[in-house]
Design a protein around this motif. Structure first.
Motif, PDB file in Angstrom:
ATOM      1  N   PHE A  45       0.819  -1.211   0.000  1.00 56.64           N
ATOM      2  CA  PHE A  45       0.000   0.000   0.000  1.00 56.64           C
ATOM      3  C   PHE A  45       0.851   1.257   0.000  1.00 56.64           C
ATOM      4  O   PHE A  45       0.945   1.942  -1.006  1.00 56.64           O
ATOM      5  N   CYS A  46       1.481   1.585   1.141  1.00 54.71           N
ATOM      6  CA  CYS A  46       2.178   2.889   1.216  1.00 54.71           C
ATOM      7  C   CYS A  46       3.583   2.843   0.609  1.00 54.71           C
ATOM      8  O   CYS A  46       4.065   3.830   0.071  1.00 54.71           O
ATOM      9  N   GLY A  47       4.251   1.731   0.751  1.00 54.90           N
ATOM     10  CA  GLY A  47       5.594   1.597   0.204  1.00 54.90           C
ATOM     11  C   GLY A  47       6.690   2.262   1.007  1.00 54.90           C
ATOM     12  O   GLY A  47       7.846   2.272   0.581  1.00 54.90           O
ATOM     13  N   ILE A  48       6.353   2.814   2.178  1.00 56.25           N
ATOM     14  CA  ILE A  48       7.359   3.540   2.972  1.00 56.25           C
ATOM     15  C   ILE A  48       7.442   3.058   4.419  1.00 56.25           C
ATOM     16  O   ILE A  48       8.006   3.727   5.271  1.00 56.25           O
ATOM     17  N   GLY A  49       6.830   1.934   4.713  1.00 52.63           N
ATOM     18  CA  GLY A  49       6.937   1.386   6.058  1.00 52.63           C
ATOM     19  C   GLY A  49       5.950   1.950   7.063  1.00 52.63           C
ATOM     20  O   GLY A  49       6.058   1.669   8.258  1.00 52.63           O
ATOM     21  N   ALA A  50       4.978   2.722   6.606  1.00 51.48           N
ATOM     22  CA  ALA A  50       4.049   3.373   7.534  1.00 51.48           C
ATOM     23  C   ALA A  50       2.781   2.582   7.814  1.00 51.48           C
ATOM     24  O   ALA A  50       2.270   2.603   8.928  1.00 51.48           O
ATOM     25  N   CYS A  51       2.247   1.878   6.827  1.00 55.53           N
ATOM     26  CA  CYS A  51       0.899   1.300   6.984  1.00 55.53           C
ATOM     27  C   CYS A  51       0.900  -0.094   7.602  1.00 55.53           C
ATOM     28  O   CYS A  51      -0.128  -0.518   8.130  1.00 55.53           O
ATOM     29  N   GLN A  52       2.000  -0.809   7.522  1.00 50.27           N
ATOM     30  CA  GLN A  52       2.100  -2.178   8.037  1.00 50.27           C
ATOM     31  C   GLN A  52       1.163  -3.145   7.316  1.00 50.27           C
ATOM     32  O   GLN A  52       0.844  -4.215   7.839  1.00 50.27           O
ATOM     33  N   ASN A  53       0.718  -2.779   6.140  1.00 50.31           N
ATOM     34  CA  ASN A  53      -0.172  -3.650   5.366  1.00 50.31           C
ATOM     35  C   ASN A  53       0.573  -4.681   4.543  1.00 50.31           C
ATOM     36  O   ASN A  53      -0.055  -5.497   3.868  1.00 50.31           O
ATOM     37  N   CYS A  54       1.888  -4.632   4.560  1.00 48.47           N
ATOM     38  CA  CYS A  54       2.662  -5.534   3.695  1.00 48.47           C
ATOM     39  C   CYS A  54       3.511  -6.506   4.511  1.00 48.47           C
ATOM     40  O   CYS A  54       4.493  -7.027   3.998  1.00 48.47           O
ATOM     41  N   LEU A  55       3.114  -6.751   5.767  1.00 47.69           N
ATOM     42  CA  LEU A  55       3.921  -7.634   6.609  1.00 47.69           C
ATOM     43  C   LEU A  55       3.930  -9.052   6.050  1.00 47.69           C
ATOM     44  O   LEU A  55       2.897  -9.586   5.644  1.00 47.69           O
ATOM     45  N   ALA A  63       8.402  -8.978   8.857  1.00 41.59           N
ATOM     46  CA  ALA A  63       9.042  -7.776   8.323  1.00 41.59           C
ATOM     47  C   ALA A  63       8.132  -7.098   7.308  1.00 41.59           C
ATOM     48  O   ALA A  63       7.266  -7.745   6.710  1.00 41.59           O
ATOM     49  N   GLU A  64       8.339  -5.791   7.128  1.00 47.66           N
ATOM     50  CA  GLU A  64       7.622  -5.062   6.074  1.00 47.66           C
ATOM     51  C   GLU A  64       8.263  -5.443   4.733  1.00 47.66           C
ATOM     52  O   GLU A  64       9.437  -5.164   4.515  1.00 47.66           O
ATOM     53  N   SER A  65       7.482  -6.015   3.858  1.00 49.51           N
ATOM     54  CA  SER A  65       8.053  -6.434   2.570  1.00 49.51           C
ATOM     55  C   SER A  65       8.450  -5.248   1.707  1.00 49.51           C
ATOM     56  O   SER A  65       9.309  -5.372   0.839  1.00 49.51           O
TER      57      SER A  65
HETATM   58  S1  FES Z   1       3.336  -1.029   2.130  1.00 46.39           S
HETATM   59 FE1  FES Z   1       2.981   0.165   3.906  1.00 46.39          FE
HETATM   60  S2  FES Z   1       4.432  -0.615   5.347  1.00 46.39           S
HETATM   61 FE2  FES Z   1       4.870  -1.661   3.501  1.00 46.39          FE
END
Ligand code: FES
Length: 84
Positions: A45-55, A63-65
């Motif tokens: 989703f965010c691509g910057i480590g903020a949303c935690q939607n890519c764990l 880890a955040e992918s």
């Molecule tokens: S896409 Fe949001 S933390 Fe990885």
């Protein structure tokens, strides 16, 4: 550094040099990253480590992918497949 491949759900995913796990998965058409503890589907989703939607689970650690560089031979799985 060159590209290579890592395992996602046991299948090889190729990556380019400098690519994150999330980016390589997305390029391979893998958009569903599994479920979180509450059953919601995880995705890039965010691509910057903020949303935690890519764990994901990377060699057994969560880890955040989007922040984790792809590297040859990593074993990557949905979080629920490894951590329940
Ligand atoms: S896409 Fe949001 S933390 Fe990885």
């Amino acid at each position: 550094m060159s590209g290579g491949s890592f395992l996602w759900r046991g299948a090889a995913i190729s990556f380019r040099a400098g690519e994150s796990i999330a980016s390589a998965l997305l390029r391979a058409g893998e958009r569903d990253l599994g479920a979180d503890g509450a059953g919601a589907r995880l995705r890039y989703f965010c691509g910057i480590g903020a949303c935690q939607n890519c764990l994901v689970s990377v060699d057994g650690s969560i880890a955040e992918s989007c922040l984790t560089p792809a590297s040859d031979g990593l074993k990557v799985d949905p979080v629920e497949a490894v951590h329940g």
